[in-house]
Enzyme design. Sequence first.
Site, PDB file in Angstrom:
ATOM      1  N   ASP A 163      -5.113   4.105  -0.121  1.00  7.76           N
ATOM      2  CA  ASP A 163      -6.355   4.310   0.559  1.00  7.76           C
ATOM      3  C   ASP A 163      -6.597   5.723   0.681  1.00  7.76           C
ATOM      4  O   ASP A 163      -5.803   6.420   1.072  1.00  7.76           O
ATOM      5  CB  ASP A 163      -5.857   3.625   2.148  1.00  7.76           C
ATOM      6  CG  ASP A 163      -7.017   3.726   3.062  1.00  7.76           C
ATOM      7  OD1 ASP A 163      -8.048   4.274   2.823  1.00  7.76           O
ATOM      8  OD2 ASP A 163      -6.936   3.021   4.111  1.00  7.76           O
ATOM      9  N   ARG A 201       0.966  -1.228   0.065  1.00 12.14           N
ATOM     10  CA  ARG A 201       0.045  -0.014   0.074  1.00 12.14           C
ATOM     11  C   ARG A 201       0.974   1.077   0.116  1.00 12.14           C
ATOM     12  O   ARG A 201       1.592   1.459   0.738  1.00 12.14           O
ATOM     13  CB  ARG A 201      -0.969  -0.106   1.247  1.00 12.14           C
ATOM     14  CG  ARG A 201      -2.053   1.083   1.017  1.00 12.14           C
ATOM     15  CD  ARG A 201      -2.713   1.098   2.678  1.00 12.14           C
ATOM     16  NE  ARG A 201      -1.970   2.087   3.371  1.00 12.14           N
ATOM     17  CZ  ARG A 201      -2.513   2.571   4.366  1.00 12.14           C
ATOM     18  NH1 ARG A 201      -3.861   2.365   4.654  1.00 12.14           N
ATOM     19  NH2 ARG A 201      -1.856   3.686   5.221  1.00 12.14           N
ATOM     20  N   HIS A 257      -9.083   6.763   2.265  1.00  8.84           N
ATOM     21  CA  HIS A 257      -9.860   7.134   3.751  1.00  8.84           C
ATOM     22  C   HIS A 257     -10.732   7.848   3.892  1.00  8.84           C
ATOM     23  O   HIS A 257     -10.906   8.703   4.772  1.00  8.84           O
ATOM     24  CB  HIS A 257      -8.353   7.678   4.583  1.00  8.84           C
ATOM     25  CG  HIS A 257      -8.433   6.845   5.941  1.00  8.84           C
ATOM     26  ND1 HIS A 257      -8.767   7.492   6.819  1.00  8.84           N
ATOM     27  CD2 HIS A 257      -8.121   5.762   6.341  1.00  8.84           C
ATOM     28  CE1 HIS A 257      -8.412   6.951   8.108  1.00  8.84           C
ATOM     29  NE2 HIS A 257      -7.960   5.442   7.632  1.00  8.84           N
ATOM     30  N   GLU A 310     -13.650  -1.086   6.497  1.00 12.18           N
ATOM     31  CA  GLU A 310     -13.036  -1.367   7.522  1.00 12.18           C
ATOM     32  C   GLU A 310     -13.718  -0.893   8.783  1.00 12.18           C
ATOM     33  O   GLU A 310     -13.676  -1.402   9.915  1.00 12.18           O
ATOM     34  CB  GLU A 310     -11.596  -0.857   7.399  1.00 12.18           C
ATOM     35  CG  GLU A 310     -11.615   0.780   7.478  1.00 12.18           C
ATOM     36  CD  GLU A 310     -10.189   1.156   7.309  1.00 12.18           C
ATOM     37  OE1 GLU A 310      -9.415   0.625   6.553  1.00 12.18           O
ATOM     38  OE2 GLU A 310      -9.635   2.238   7.787  1.00 12.18           O
ATOM     39  N   TYR A 339      -2.823  11.708   5.947  1.00 13.51           N
ATOM     40  CA  TYR A 339      -3.173  10.273   6.686  1.00 13.51           C
ATOM     41  C   TYR A 339      -2.226   9.105   6.019  1.00 13.51           C
ATOM     42  O   TYR A 339      -2.044   9.307   4.660  1.00 13.51           O
ATOM     43  CB  TYR A 339      -4.407  10.006   6.125  1.00 13.51           C
ATOM     44  CG  TYR A 339      -4.622   8.475   6.297  1.00 13.51           C
ATOM     45  CD1 TYR A 339      -4.756   7.811   7.599  1.00 13.51           C
ATOM     46  CD2 TYR A 339      -4.711   7.525   5.312  1.00 13.51           C
ATOM     47  CE1 TYR A 339      -4.802   6.352   7.619  1.00 13.51           C
ATOM     48  CE2 TYR A 339      -4.391   6.266   5.478  1.00 13.51           C
ATOM     49  CZ  TYR A 339      -4.733   5.519   6.861  1.00 13.51           C
ATOM     50  OH  TYR A 339      -4.751   4.344   6.848  1.00 13.51           O
ATOM     51  N   TRP A 349     -11.693  12.160   8.547  1.00  5.44           N
ATOM     52  CA  TRP A 349     -10.395  11.945   8.913  1.00  5.44           C
ATOM     53  C   TRP A 349     -10.042  10.588   7.984  1.00  5.44           C
ATOM     54  O   TRP A 349     -10.627   9.550   7.906  1.00  5.44           O
ATOM     55  CB  TRP A 349      -9.863  11.686  10.255  1.00  5.44           C
ATOM     56  CG  TRP A 349      -8.653  11.119  10.342  1.00  5.44           C
ATOM     57  CD1 TRP A 349      -7.376  12.009   9.962  1.00  5.44           C
ATOM     58  CD2 TRP A 349      -8.009  10.157  10.623  1.00  5.44           C
ATOM     59  NE1 TRP A 349      -6.285  11.191  10.160  1.00  5.44           N
ATOM     60  CE2 TRP A 349      -6.574   9.706  10.464  1.00  5.44           C
ATOM     61  CE3 TRP A 349      -8.823   8.601  11.005  1.00  5.44           C
ATOM     62  CZ2 TRP A 349      -5.827   8.780  10.733  1.00  5.44           C
ATOM     63  CZ3 TRP A 349      -8.048   7.683  11.262  1.00  5.44           C
ATOM     64  CH2 TRP A 349      -6.615   7.442  11.238  1.00  5.44           C
ATOM     65  N   GLU A 397      -8.999   1.949  -2.074  1.00  2.00           N
ATOM     66  CA  GLU A 397      -9.597   1.773  -0.631  1.00  2.00           C
ATOM     67  C   GLU A 397     -10.508   2.915  -0.315  1.00  2.00           C
ATOM     68  O   GLU A 397     -10.145   3.985  -0.395  1.00  2.00           O
ATOM     69  CB  GLU A 397      -8.826   1.333   0.491  1.00  2.00           C
ATOM     70  CG  GLU A 397      -9.307   0.902   1.559  1.00  2.00           C
ATOM     71  CD  GLU A 397      -8.362   0.412   2.636  1.00  2.00           C
ATOM     72  OE1 GLU A 397      -7.019   0.053   2.435  1.00  2.00           O
ATOM     73  OE2 GLU A 397      -8.557   0.545   3.876  1.00  2.00           O
ATOM     74  N   GLU A 412      -4.056  -7.491   4.927  1.00  2.00           N
ATOM     75  CA  GLU A 412      -3.206  -6.312   5.629  1.00  2.00           C
ATOM     76  C   GLU A 412      -2.414  -6.583   6.726  1.00  2.00           C
ATOM     77  O   GLU A 412      -2.966  -7.486   7.769  1.00  2.00           O
ATOM     78  CB  GLU A 412      -4.222  -5.119   6.069  1.00  2.00           C
ATOM     79  CG  GLU A 412      -3.238  -4.045   6.316  1.00  2.00           C
ATOM     80  CD  GLU A 412      -4.256  -2.713   6.610  1.00  2.00           C
ATOM     81  OE1 GLU A 412      -3.755  -1.624   6.370  1.00  2.00           O
ATOM     82  OE2 GLU A 412      -5.120  -2.743   7.004  1.00  2.00           O
ATOM     83  N   ARG A 415     -13.424  -5.270   3.589  1.00  2.00           N
ATOM     84  CA  ARG A 415     -12.375  -4.907   4.419  1.00  2.00           C
ATOM     85  C   ARG A 415     -12.417  -5.043   5.963  1.00  2.00           C
ATOM     86  O   ARG A 415     -11.852  -4.572   6.668  1.00  2.00           O
ATOM     87  CB  ARG A 415     -11.937  -3.256   4.237  1.00  2.00           C
ATOM     88  CG  ARG A 415     -11.593  -3.067   2.829  1.00  2.00           C
ATOM     89  CD  ARG A 415     -10.050  -3.600   2.800  1.00  2.00           C
ATOM     90  NE  ARG A 415      -9.178  -2.630   3.431  1.00  2.00           N
ATOM     91  CZ  ARG A 415      -8.246  -3.245   4.371  1.00  2.00           C
ATOM     92  NH1 ARG A 415      -7.990  -4.451   4.488  1.00  2.00           N
ATOM     93  NH2 ARG A 415      -7.397  -2.650   5.118  1.00  2.00           N
TER      94      ARG A 415
HETATM   95  O1  EZ4 Z   1      -6.774   4.244   9.489  1.00  2.00           O
HETATM   96  O2  EZ4 Z   1      -6.987   1.259  11.637  1.00  2.00           O
HETATM   97  O3  EZ4 Z   1      -6.298   0.554   5.900  1.00  2.00           O
HETATM   98  N1  EZ4 Z   1      -5.952   0.934   7.154  1.00  2.00           N
HETATM   99  C1  EZ4 Z   1      -6.388   2.011   7.594  1.00  2.00           C
HETATM  100  C2  EZ4 Z   1      -5.977   2.082   9.040  1.00  2.00           C
HETATM  101  C3  EZ4 Z   1      -6.959   2.971   9.940  1.00  2.00           C
HETATM  102  C4  EZ4 Z   1      -6.884   2.745  11.380  1.00  2.00           C
HETATM  103  C5  EZ4 Z   1      -7.775   3.345  12.163  1.00  2.00           C
HETATM  104  O4  EZ4 Z   1      -7.746   2.986  13.501  1.00  2.00           O
HETATM  105  O5  EZ4 Z   1      -7.328   2.658   7.197  1.00  2.00           O
HETATM  106  O6  EZ4 Z   1      -4.657   2.675   9.308  1.00  2.00           O
HETATM  107 CO    CO Z   2      -7.861   1.674   5.203  1.00  2.00          CO
END
Ligand code: EZ4
Ligand code: CO
Length: 405
Positions: A213, A149, A215, A265, A161, A405, A239, A342, A286
């Site tokens: 990702d 990743r 996010h 996730e 992030y 976030w 992702e 992961e 996820r």
């Molecule tokens: O931001 O687990 O794909 N992995 C992620 C992680 C999440 C954290 C949050 O607790 O997006 O790094």
């Molecule tokens: Co993620």
Amino acid sequence: MTDRIVSAEVLVTSPGRNFVALKITTAGGVTGWGDATLNGRELAVASYLRDHVCPILVGRDPARIEDTWQYLYRGVYWRRGPVTMAAIGAVDLALWDIKGKVTGQPVYQLLGGAVRERILSYTHATGWDVPALLDAVDATRERGFQAIRVQTGVPGLESVYGVTPDGGTYEPAGRGTGPVEEVWDTDAYLRHVPGALAEVRAHAGPELALLHDAHHRLTPNQAARLGKALEPVDLFWLEDVTPAENQDVLRRVRAATTTPLAIGEVFTTIWEFQQLITEQLIDFVRAAVSHAGGITHLRRIAALAEVWQVRLAPHGPSDVSPVALAGATHLGLATPNFAIQEYMGYPDLTHEVFRHAWTYADGHLHPGDAPGLGVDVDEALAARFPYEPAYLPVARRRDGTLTDW
Ligand code: EZ4
Ligand code: CO
């Protein structure tokens, strides 16, 4: 002979980061471990378990894993939600651990046995600028990873992030009495990322599996544009493009791009995945074995996903403890439509407290052949590292508006 649960105890420990573990003990003297870690909200799950779940586990038959799952889910009326489901997940993991130890089998054997020799894993490579990212990708390949990743800094932003400005190990949860605030600019991100990832692909060659990702930060239209822009990069997946509570908007993303999408996730039940799977709006599920109700529930999600050729790719950041990572590797070894795990890795101290039979080698994980999940917790060592307040960051736009976030 029917055994019964005599105690269920919660252990909160911070060997490098916070974890919540559940220990269930039977009258026959067998102990099982579960993971109840919910990053940044650890003590809520610890209380849910201690105050409401542990007392009603005592006396129950540890062999009745499915019935206990139903008892804690349907039997509570206030179902779903990350706190409830992480607590159920911990109980479920601990009961599978016990069943494995009682029968002398690794959990993957109880799930039908191995369908593959080992499970593909990916880890994170980060670099604040593109040259640093390319170096990180090279170093990660040297550790054997064949799937990586990649996250990079964004010109004009001070924190992003998944990336550390100094190139150190990334850990999202910041220790302290409140969340760190980051400034986020989606337009700057969208201007930068397609070019940066194209450079990674040109550098790495065609075979390396690359993941990225987003996010939860994009609108449907931005996600559609990014997916299209990244098609030449040939990602393994993109992702969490949007905050996926409104799943209808993903139809727009899906119609616009063939870049594979991984989502979920933060989801905790099969019902949150139902539309995404049955409308084929995603390629990868996820959910984490700890957050989504344990092995019992995650394998049900995987079975639904299999019908629509969606594959399982469990969340495995540092906040998913080595106990839950063990659960994920047992499930992954025994599940045909499992795709990739992961594996972010842990601080050294975490490995010392959670001694695990699972191993990493050559880009792959294996759960090992110890009975149960194969994780022993060094309780004396764990006791030396009490909980430390830690929060995930919050993000604000340049004008101060709070954003995802
Ligand atoms: O931001 O687990 O794909 N992995 C992620 C992680 C999440 C954290 C949050 O607790 O997006 O790094
Ligand atoms: Co993620």
